[in-house]
Design a protein around this motif. Sequence first.
Motif, PDB file in Angstrom:
ATOM      1  N   ALA A  94     -34.358 -36.233  43.179  1.00 51.59           N
ATOM      2  CA  ALA A  94     -34.077 -36.519  41.772  1.00 51.59           C
ATOM      3  C   ALA A  94     -32.606 -36.283  41.424  1.00 51.59           C
ATOM      4  N   GLN A  95     -31.894 -35.544  42.271  1.00 49.72           N
ATOM      5  CA  GLN A  95     -30.468 -35.262  42.024  1.00 49.72           C
ATOM      6  C   GLN A  95     -29.546 -36.337  42.615  1.00 49.72           C
ATOM      7  N   ALA A  96     -30.133 -37.284  43.347  1.00 51.21           N
ATOM      8  CA  ALA A  96     -29.320 -38.256  44.089  1.00 51.21           C
ATOM      9  C   ALA A  96     -29.134 -39.559  43.328  1.00 51.21           C
ATOM     10  N   ASP A  97     -28.038 -40.253  43.636  1.00 48.96           N
ATOM     11  CA  ASP A  97     -27.834 -41.609  43.125  1.00 48.96           C
ATOM     12  C   ASP A  97     -28.756 -42.589  43.849  1.00 48.96           C
ATOM     13  N   VAL A  98     -29.060 -42.268  45.106  1.00 49.58           N
ATOM     14  CA  VAL A  98     -29.955 -43.116  45.898  1.00 49.58           C
ATOM     15  C   VAL A  98     -30.504 -42.281  47.051  1.00 49.58           C
ATOM     16  N   VAL A  99     -31.719 -42.604  47.466  1.00 48.26           N
ATOM     17  CA  VAL A  99     -32.329 -41.964  48.630  1.00 48.26           C
ATOM     18  C   VAL A  99     -32.302 -42.954  49.789  1.00 48.26           C
ATOM     19  N   PHE A 100     -31.667 -42.564  50.885  1.00 49.74           N
ATOM     20  CA  PHE A 100     -31.635 -43.409  52.073  1.00 49.74           C
ATOM     21  C   PHE A 100     -32.866 -43.061  52.906  1.00 49.74           C
ATOM     22  N   LEU A 101     -33.792 -44.002  53.027  1.00 47.06           N
ATOM     23  CA  LEU A 101     -35.027 -43.781  53.774  1.00 47.06           C
ATOM     24  C   LEU A 101     -34.778 -43.994  55.265  1.00 47.06           C
ATOM     25  N   ALA A 102     -34.688 -42.895  55.984  1.00 53.98           N
ATOM     26  CA  ALA A 102     -34.546 -42.959  57.441  1.00 53.98           C
ATOM     27  C   ALA A 102     -35.883 -42.633  58.093  1.00 53.98           C
ATOM     28  N   LEU A 103     -36.961 -42.939  57.380  1.00 50.92           N
ATOM     29  CA  LEU A 103     -38.315 -42.660  57.848  1.00 50.92           C
ATOM     30  C   LEU A 103     -38.826 -43.816  58.708  1.00 50.92           C
ATOM     31  N   HIS A 104     -39.728 -43.499  59.633  1.00 55.90           N
ATOM     32  CA  HIS A 104     -40.323 -44.528  60.480  1.00 55.90           C
ATOM     33  C   HIS A 104     -41.820 -44.274  60.619  1.00 55.90           C
ATOM     34  N   GLY A 105     -42.580 -45.349  60.762  1.00 57.60           N
ATOM     35  CA  GLY A 105     -44.007 -45.213  60.971  1.00 57.60           C
ATOM     36  C   GLY A 105     -44.778 -45.102  59.667  1.00 57.60           C
ATOM     37  N   ALA A 106     -46.054 -44.725  59.801  1.00 58.00           N
ATOM     38  CA  ALA A 106     -46.945 -44.705  58.642  1.00 58.00           C
ATOM     39  C   ALA A 106     -46.445 -43.771  57.545  1.00 58.00           C
ATOM     40  N   CYS A 107     -45.672 -42.774  57.919  1.00 57.01           N
ATOM     41  CA  CYS A 107     -45.099 -41.874  56.908  1.00 57.01           C
ATOM     42  C   CYS A 107     -43.711 -42.399  56.549  1.00 57.01           C
ATOM     43  N   GLY A 108     -43.655 -43.318  55.600  1.00 57.05           N
ATOM     44  CA  GLY A 108     -42.346 -43.820  55.176  1.00 57.05           C
ATOM     45  C   GLY A 108     -42.216 -45.320  55.176  1.00 57.05           C
ATOM     46  N   GLU A 109     -42.940 -45.996  56.076  1.00 57.41           N
ATOM     47  CA  GLU A 109     -42.829 -47.449  56.130  1.00 57.41           C
ATOM     48  C   GLU A 109     -44.055 -48.153  55.550  1.00 57.41           C
ATOM     49  N   ASP A 110     -45.060 -47.385  55.103  1.00 57.80           N
ATOM     50  CA  ASP A 110     -46.286 -48.029  54.627  1.00 57.80           C
ATOM     51  C   ASP A 110     -46.351 -48.174  53.114  1.00 57.80           C
ATOM     52  N   GLY A 111     -45.258 -47.882  52.421  1.00 56.91           N
ATOM     53  CA  GLY A 111     -45.191 -48.130  50.988  1.00 56.91           C
ATOM     54  C   GLY A 111     -45.498 -46.948  50.094  1.00 56.91           C
ATOM     55  N   ARG A 112     -46.115 -45.905  50.641  1.00 57.42           N
ATOM     56  CA  ARG A 112     -46.501 -44.784  49.779  1.00 57.42           C
ATOM     57  C   ARG A 112     -45.300 -44.006  49.253  1.00 57.42           C
ATOM     58  N   VAL A 113     -44.325 -43.760  50.118  1.00 55.54           N
ATOM     59  CA  VAL A 113     -43.120 -43.041  49.676  1.00 55.54           C
ATOM     60  C   VAL A 113     -42.373 -43.878  48.649  1.00 55.54           C
ATOM     61  N   GLN A 114     -42.259 -45.187  48.913  1.00 53.22           N
ATOM     62  CA  GLN A 114     -41.577 -46.081  47.974  1.00 53.22           C
ATOM     63  C   GLN A 114     -42.264 -46.058  46.608  1.00 53.22           C
ATOM     64  N   ALA A 115     -43.597 -46.079  46.596  1.00 58.77           N
ATOM     65  CA  ALA A 115     -44.337 -46.053  45.337  1.00 58.77           C
ATOM     66  C   ALA A 115     -44.090 -44.751  44.582  1.00 58.77           C
ATOM     67  N   ALA A 116     -44.079 -43.641  45.298  1.00 55.37           N
ATOM     68  CA  ALA A 116     -43.834 -42.345  44.655  1.00 55.37           C
ATOM     69  C   ALA A 116     -42.440 -42.303  44.035  1.00 55.37           C
ATOM     70  N   LEU A 117     -41.446 -42.795  44.758  1.00 53.54           N
ATOM     71  CA  LEU A 117     -40.074 -42.795  44.224  1.00 53.54           C
ATOM     72  C   LEU A 117     -39.944 -43.754  43.046  1.00 53.54           C
ATOM     73  N   ASP A 118     -40.635 -44.902  43.122  1.00 54.34           N
ATOM     74  CA  ASP A 118     -40.654 -45.838  41.985  1.00 54.34           C
ATOM     75  C   ASP A 118     -41.167 -45.142  40.728  1.00 54.34           C
ATOM     76  N   LEU A 119     -42.266 -44.402  40.874  1.00 53.39           N
ATOM     77  CA  LEU A 119     -42.867 -43.748  39.718  1.00 53.39           C
ATOM     78  C   LEU A 119     -41.947 -42.698  39.109  1.00 53.39           C
TER      79      LEU A 119
END
Length: 348
Positions: A94-119
């Motif tokens: 929440a303190q960042a201008d942007v979060v760089f997603l360096a995640l791979h696999g089901a934890c990070g590439e399956d949309g759940r993290v993106q949805a949480a950050l969107d919210l």
Amino acid sequence: MKIVVLAGGLSPERNVSLSSGCKVCTALRQRGHQVAFVDMFLGTHAPVETLFDAPLDEELTRVGRVAPDLEQVKASRTDGGASQFGPGVLELCAQADVVFLALHGACGEDGRVQAALDLMGIPYTGSNYLGSAIAMDKDLTKRIVAPLGVQTPSWELVDYTAADIPGLVERLEVPCVVKPVDYGSSIGVSIPRTKEELQAALEEGLELGGRCVVEQYVSGREIQVGILEGKALPSIEIIPKEGFYDYENKYQPGAADEICPAQIPQQWEQRLAEAALKVFHGVGLAVYSRADFIVTEDGTPWFLEINTLPGMTPTSLLPQEAAVVGIDYGTLCERIIEASLQARKAGH
């Protein structure tokens, strides 16, 4: 900019992610940004303001020969929590201008993290939650792209238990390719050529969830195509020195020859670029990706899968493709960030 690099997480590709994240963090710091590196699952208890210049463990850039023991990772978390986000992670993001997603696999590439950050209204890099979720599912991706005129090996989704394996072994043809429906980095991928090998592959798949894509085996050259900002990068051919391009061959330096640009006719290159872009747009992706193909002797590209957060490790392919057209690693990271911020503003 103030940037948080989110890496690690709780995925079999965890160590690959930590390597990507460490390299991204170093490159962005060298370009003058304030960058915090954090393991998404383990989190941090350090004060937020100290993390944007905290030293990195360079050992993290090295990826071991085998995937990590995730039970061991879970046990090492200090708060014992079950959330995919460790202590302090969302507060830091929440303190960042942007979060760089360096995640791979089901934890990070399956949309759940993106949805949480969107919210939470936090901008992040790469595709949105929906495109990410579709691309992570190999069966769903092929269902979408096959009608677009993209050649892809015939396949079947099998959802099975141990009791189903004898019947599947009897029914399925070999050689074939067996791969978990939602894993990456070739984890769990097998190319059984005998019924005995097929049984072993299905037993291994059972340990990874029991949902596998069994795919027609297509013999040819393994060529991959990166996409950056809606344009195809030069293709790269992978020639493993032993076996196929599995987890070990992907991340151990020198285990495979990587030729970029691929030594193929211009017509083949054009076909690959067109197919990669059809998949990219058909699935609804944004910013960047990398599509994997087998190219047969007649130059036909057979689409296998597309990755929404391609590796950024020392041996990864997308940075090599970008370098061929004069985009160095640090510039690539910045361009991913700039294009991602535009995509988020446009609602993509």
